[in-house]
Design an enzyme around this catalytic site. Structure first.
Site: not given
Length: 399
Positions: A15, A212
């Site tokens: 990124g 998660h």
């Protein structure tokens, strides 16, 4: 007042490479890359002495550009900047905040992209009084799917989101450049930045912070210890028990948001969604069976083939890997943050507590002790209590 935008991009991963390339290609922009990881700054800086940097976006001609400096010295990166963008994992944010603290000037905008749960708590807790003069922004995710093609030389945008949700809290010092329009100019036309509500809502609406760990809990909480013949599918094999547990955890997150709204009606928490509603907003056009939360997760094509993190045994079988980021990052920098907010808002969270109790045993950590976040490891998390933020006014940035 200078028209030049001076932006610092923290990080050296996928990124950060892409953002450095895109921002450097904008007119009247000075880009400084600040990376503390290993020898990234030295390597990248050395490569730029003899090479330009190429950024490519699928379907468009590539652009050749380069940041003005790549450094690991905050005194070279921070002074005089308008904006500091954190494009590093949540566990690294504290290190960067500590490094930039002596050099931050009033009116600077601090951006978490993504910020993750509790980005603002790190800002308030580490920068302390200096944070009050800064604008703090955070977003739900990176703007792109992207990758480094060749470290320090080229990067590629594989896909760009249409919109990116976030929030901003303005500091008490006037700024010469509007935070949202400045960041939009650096990114380009897409994604369109959608700023609304309070930073705390973005912290609570981070789905992976409980998605998660809840799926890990559902699959492995009663595991008998016997190795499996193959690694199970993570999303597509979610069973009814796990889906119901995930739903219950999500309802508790929404109840925290509701409690904050009740106590502070002026605070906009509308970004906090029940997990099924979040799936419809994020993946509604792709999911083939929307009848239940379980079916929505199982029929989301974006999850095709993704498996539980596992380790291979000597005889080729599989056991769960509890050292994977789904627990090592999403617990201390996700659900623990949520639990800390719940404690301050005086909201009971029995399912979140059950999840943390199980996970902290697998991690060998102590966060939740006797029903409170007072374990010896909270200082390795990002819960507000770590920073001495123990009131609603403090976590709302009002103190």
């Amino acid at each position: 007042m200078s028209d030049t935008v001076r932006v610092v991009i923290c990080g050296g991963g996928n990124g950060a490479h892409v953002f450095a390339g895109l921002a450097s290609s904008r007119p009247n922009t000075e880009v400084r890359v600040f990376t503390l990881f290993a020898d990234e700054a030295e390597r990248w800086s050395g490569l730029l002495k003899e090479n330009d940097f190429t950024i490519s976006v699928r379907g468009q001609p590539s652009t050749t550009t380069k940041p003005s400096v790549v450094t690991k010295k905050p005194e070279e990166a921070i002074p005089g900047c308008d904006m500091v963008v954190f494009v590093v994992p949540a566990f690294a944010h504290a290190q960067y905040f500590e490094a930039i603290k002596p050099h931050i000037q009033p009116g600077v905008t601090l951006v978490g992209m993504p910020g993750g749960s509790g980005f603002e708590f790190s800002a308030y807790g580490i920068l302390q009084e200096k944070a009050k003069s800064c604008n703090v922004m955070q977003f739900e995710s990176l703007p792109w799917a992207c990758r480094i093609v060749e470290f320090g030389k080229s990067a590629e945008v594989l896909g760009t989101k249409n919109t990116l949700a976030g929030a901003v809290q303005l500091g008490n010092c006037p700024t010469s450049k509007d935070p949202c329009s400045t960041l939009q100019g650096l990114l380009g036309k897409e994604p369109k930045l959608m700023l609304s509500g309070h930073l705390l809502a973005i912290t609570l609406t981070q789905p992976n912070s409980y998605l998660h760990p809840s799926i890990m809990y559902g699959r492995w909480h009663d595991w008998d210890g016997k190795p499996l013949d193959e690694a199970p599918l993570f999303y597509q094999a979610i069973d009814e028990f796990t889906a119901n547990f995930l739903a219950d955890v999500s309802k508790e997150v929404v109840s925290i948001s509701d409690a904050i709204t009740k106590q502070c009606p002026e605070v906009n928490m509308s970004a906090v969604l029940y997990v099924y509603d979040w799936y419809m907003a994020a993946y509604g056009n792709e999911i083939t069976d929307k009848s239940t939360l379980q079916s929505s997760i199982r029929t989301n094509p974006g999850y095709d083939g993704l498996k539980h993190p596992t380790k291979r045994t000597e005889d080729g079988k599989f056991v769960p890997d509890f050292t994977y980021r789904y627990l090592t990052e999403d617990i201390p920098f996700g659900i623990i943050v949520t639990r800390g907010i719940a404690e301050i808002a005086n909201v009971k969270t029995p399912n979140i507590d059950k999840l943390i109790t199980w996970a902290q045993e697998k991690l060998g950590k102590k966060y939740l002790v006797d029903g409170k976040l007072q374990g010896s490891d909270i200082n390795t998390s990002r819960c507000p209590q770590r920073y001495g933020l123990t009131t609603l006014a403090a976590i709302l940035g009002q103190d």
